[in-house]
Scaffold this motif. Structure first.
Motif, PDB file in Angstrom:
ATOM      1  N   VAL A  23     -75.140  10.387  -8.242  1.00 42.70           N
ATOM      2  CA  VAL A  23     -75.321   9.522  -9.411  1.00 42.70           C
ATOM      3  C   VAL A  23     -76.286  10.205 -10.371  1.00 42.70           C
ATOM      4  O   VAL A  23     -77.349  10.678  -9.959  1.00 42.70           O
ATOM      5  CB  VAL A  23     -75.879   8.142  -9.002  1.00 42.70           C
ATOM      6  N   THR A  24     -75.907  10.250 -11.666  1.00 43.42           N
ATOM      7  CA  THR A  24     -76.756  10.832 -12.704  1.00 43.42           C
ATOM      8  C   THR A  24     -77.294   9.714 -13.588  1.00 43.42           C
ATOM      9  O   THR A  24     -76.544   8.839 -14.020  1.00 43.42           O
ATOM     10  CB  THR A  24     -75.958  11.822 -13.572  1.00 43.42           C
ATOM     11  N   PHE A  25     -78.601   9.765 -13.849  1.00 42.23           N
ATOM     12  CA  PHE A  25     -79.265   8.795 -14.714  1.00 42.23           C
ATOM     13  C   PHE A  25     -79.697   9.485 -16.003  1.00 42.23           C
ATOM     14  O   PHE A  25     -80.344  10.536 -15.960  1.00 42.23           O
ATOM     15  CB  PHE A  25     -80.506   8.214 -14.023  1.00 42.23           C
ATOM     16  N   ASP A  26     -79.353   8.908 -17.144  1.00 45.06           N
ATOM     17  CA  ASP A  26     -79.764   9.407 -18.462  1.00 45.06           C
ATOM     18  C   ASP A  26     -79.447  10.886 -18.670  1.00 45.06           C
ATOM     19  O   ASP A  26     -80.177  11.593 -19.371  1.00 45.06           O
ATOM     20  CB  ASP A  26     -81.260   9.178 -18.683  1.00 45.06           C
ATOM     21  N   GLU A  28     -80.049  13.301 -16.987  1.00 49.93           N
ATOM     22  CA  GLU A  28     -81.176  14.164 -16.623  1.00 49.93           C
ATOM     23  C   GLU A  28     -81.500  14.162 -15.139  1.00 49.93           C
ATOM     24  O   GLU A  28     -81.783  15.202 -14.568  1.00 49.93           O
ATOM     25  CB  GLU A  28     -82.434  13.747 -17.393  1.00 49.93           C
ATOM     26  N   PHE A  29     -81.506  12.997 -14.521  1.00 54.15           N
ATOM     27  CA  PHE A  29     -81.961  12.857 -13.139  1.00 54.15           C
ATOM     28  C   PHE A  29     -80.761  12.583 -12.247  1.00 54.15           C
ATOM     29  O   PHE A  29     -80.012  11.633 -12.491  1.00 54.15           O
ATOM     30  CB  PHE A  29     -82.975  11.713 -13.052  1.00 54.15           C
ATOM     31  N   VAL A  30     -80.582  13.406 -11.205  1.00 56.01           N
ATOM     32  CA  VAL A  30     -79.419  13.272 -10.325  1.00 56.01           C
ATOM     33  C   VAL A  30     -79.881  12.995  -8.899  1.00 56.01           C
ATOM     34  O   VAL A  30     -80.802  13.642  -8.401  1.00 56.01           O
ATOM     35  CB  VAL A  30     -78.554  14.551 -10.341  1.00 56.01           C
ATOM     36  N   VAL A  31     -79.231  12.021  -8.266  1.00 50.70           N
ATOM     37  CA  VAL A  31     -79.450  11.748  -6.850  1.00 50.70           C
ATOM     38  C   VAL A  31     -78.169  12.142  -6.123  1.00 50.70           C
ATOM     39  O   VAL A  31     -77.109  11.561  -6.360  1.00 50.70           O
ATOM     40  CB  VAL A  31     -79.782  10.262  -6.595  1.00 50.70           C
ATOM     41  N   HIS A  32     -78.271  13.160  -5.268  1.00 50.46           N
ATOM     42  CA  HIS A  32     -77.123  13.665  -4.512  1.00 50.46           C
ATOM     43  C   HIS A  32     -77.118  13.072  -3.108  1.00 50.46           C
ATOM     44  O   HIS A  32     -78.130  12.579  -2.619  1.00 50.46           O
ATOM     45  CB  HIS A  32     -77.203  15.190  -4.379  1.00 50.46           C
ATOM     46  N   ASP A  33     -75.982  13.168  -2.461  1.00 51.86           N
ATOM     47  CA  ASP A  33     -75.822  12.851  -1.033  1.00 51.86           C
ATOM     48  C   ASP A  33     -76.117  11.399  -0.673  1.00 51.86           C
ATOM     49  O   ASP A  33     -76.657  11.109   0.391  1.00 51.86           O
ATOM     50  CB  ASP A  33     -76.679  13.781  -0.165  1.00 51.86           C
ATOM     51  N   ILE A  34     -75.749  10.470  -1.551  1.00 52.69           N
ATOM     52  CA  ILE A  34     -75.793   9.049  -1.197  1.00 52.69           C
ATOM     53  C   ILE A  34     -74.562   8.789  -0.335  1.00 52.69           C
ATOM     54  O   ILE A  34     -73.444   9.096  -0.734  1.00 52.69           O
ATOM     55  CB  ILE A  34     -75.784   8.158  -2.448  1.00 52.69           C
ATOM     56  N   LYS A  35     -74.766   8.237   0.841  1.00 51.62           N
ATOM     57  CA  LYS A  35     -73.661   8.051   1.784  1.00 51.62           C
ATOM     58  C   LYS A  35     -73.127   6.623   1.723  1.00 51.62           C
ATOM     59  O   LYS A  35     -73.901   5.676   1.665  1.00 51.62           O
ATOM     60  CB  LYS A  35     -74.130   8.371   3.200  1.00 51.62           C
ATOM     61  N   VAL A  36     -71.805   6.490   1.749  1.00 58.03           N
ATOM     62  CA  VAL A  36     -71.151   5.186   1.841  1.00 58.03           C
ATOM     63  C   VAL A  36     -70.639   5.064   3.270  1.00 58.03           C
ATOM     64  O   VAL A  36     -69.814   5.863   3.715  1.00 58.03           O
ATOM     65  CB  VAL A  36     -69.995   5.056   0.828  1.00 58.03           C
ATOM     66  N   ILE A  37     -71.143   4.061   3.979  1.00 58.88           N
ATOM     67  CA  ILE A  37     -70.877   3.908   5.410  1.00 58.88           C
ATOM     68  C   ILE A  37     -70.224   2.559   5.667  1.00 58.88           C
ATOM     69  O   ILE A  37     -70.587   1.561   5.045  1.00 58.88           O
ATOM     70  CB  ILE A  37     -72.201   4.007   6.204  1.00 58.88           C
ATOM     71  N   GLU A  38     -69.277   2.538   6.597  1.00 57.88           N
ATOM     72  CA  GLU A  38     -68.652   1.281   7.013  1.00 57.88           C
ATOM     73  C   GLU A  38     -69.598   0.573   7.975  1.00 57.88           C
ATOM     74  O   GLU A  38     -69.861   1.054   9.073  1.00 57.88           O
ATOM     75  CB  GLU A  38     -67.322   1.564   7.710  1.00 57.88           C
ATOM     76  N   GLY A  39     -70.135  -0.575   7.547  1.00 58.18           N
ATOM     77  CA  GLY A  39     -71.038  -1.354   8.388  1.00 58.18           C
ATOM     78  C   GLY A  39     -70.302  -2.497   9.060  1.00 58.18           C
ATOM     79  O   GLY A  39     -69.094  -2.661   8.903  1.00 58.18           O
ATOM     80  N   GLN A  40     -71.026  -3.310   9.781  1.00 58.37           N
ATOM     81  CA  GLN A  40     -70.424  -4.445  10.479  1.00 58.37           C
ATOM     82  C   GLN A  40     -69.919  -5.503   9.507  1.00 58.37           C
ATOM     83  O   GLN A  40     -68.948  -6.195   9.788  1.00 58.37           O
ATOM     84  CB  GLN A  40     -71.432  -5.072  11.431  1.00 58.37           C
TER      85      GLN A  40
END
Length: 53
Positions: A23-26, A28-40
C-alpha cells in the motif's frame, strides 16, 4: 494521508495465506508485505514484521 496505490499479489497455495499486499500513501510512503490470511471468521490482515539481528 491518502492511499494512492494498492498492489495485490494473489497466492494460489492451499495454505491460509491468500495474498500479499503493498500500500502506498501520498505517493511517498509504502508498506510492503501486508499479508491477507484466512482466519476462523473470515479474512484477516497481518502487518509486516521483521526480526533484527
Amino acid at each position: 494521508m491518502k492511499i494512492t496505490d494498492v498492489r495485490v499479489r494473489k497466492l494460489n497455495d492451499e495454505g491460509g495465506m491468500k495474498a500479499v499486499v503493498s500500500v502506498t500513501f501520498d505517493n511517498e510512503f509504502v508498506v510492503h508485505d501486508i499479508k491477507v490470511i484466512e482466519g476462523q471468521n473470515g479474512l484477516v490482515i497481518a502487518m509486516p514484521s521483521r526480526k533484527t539481528l
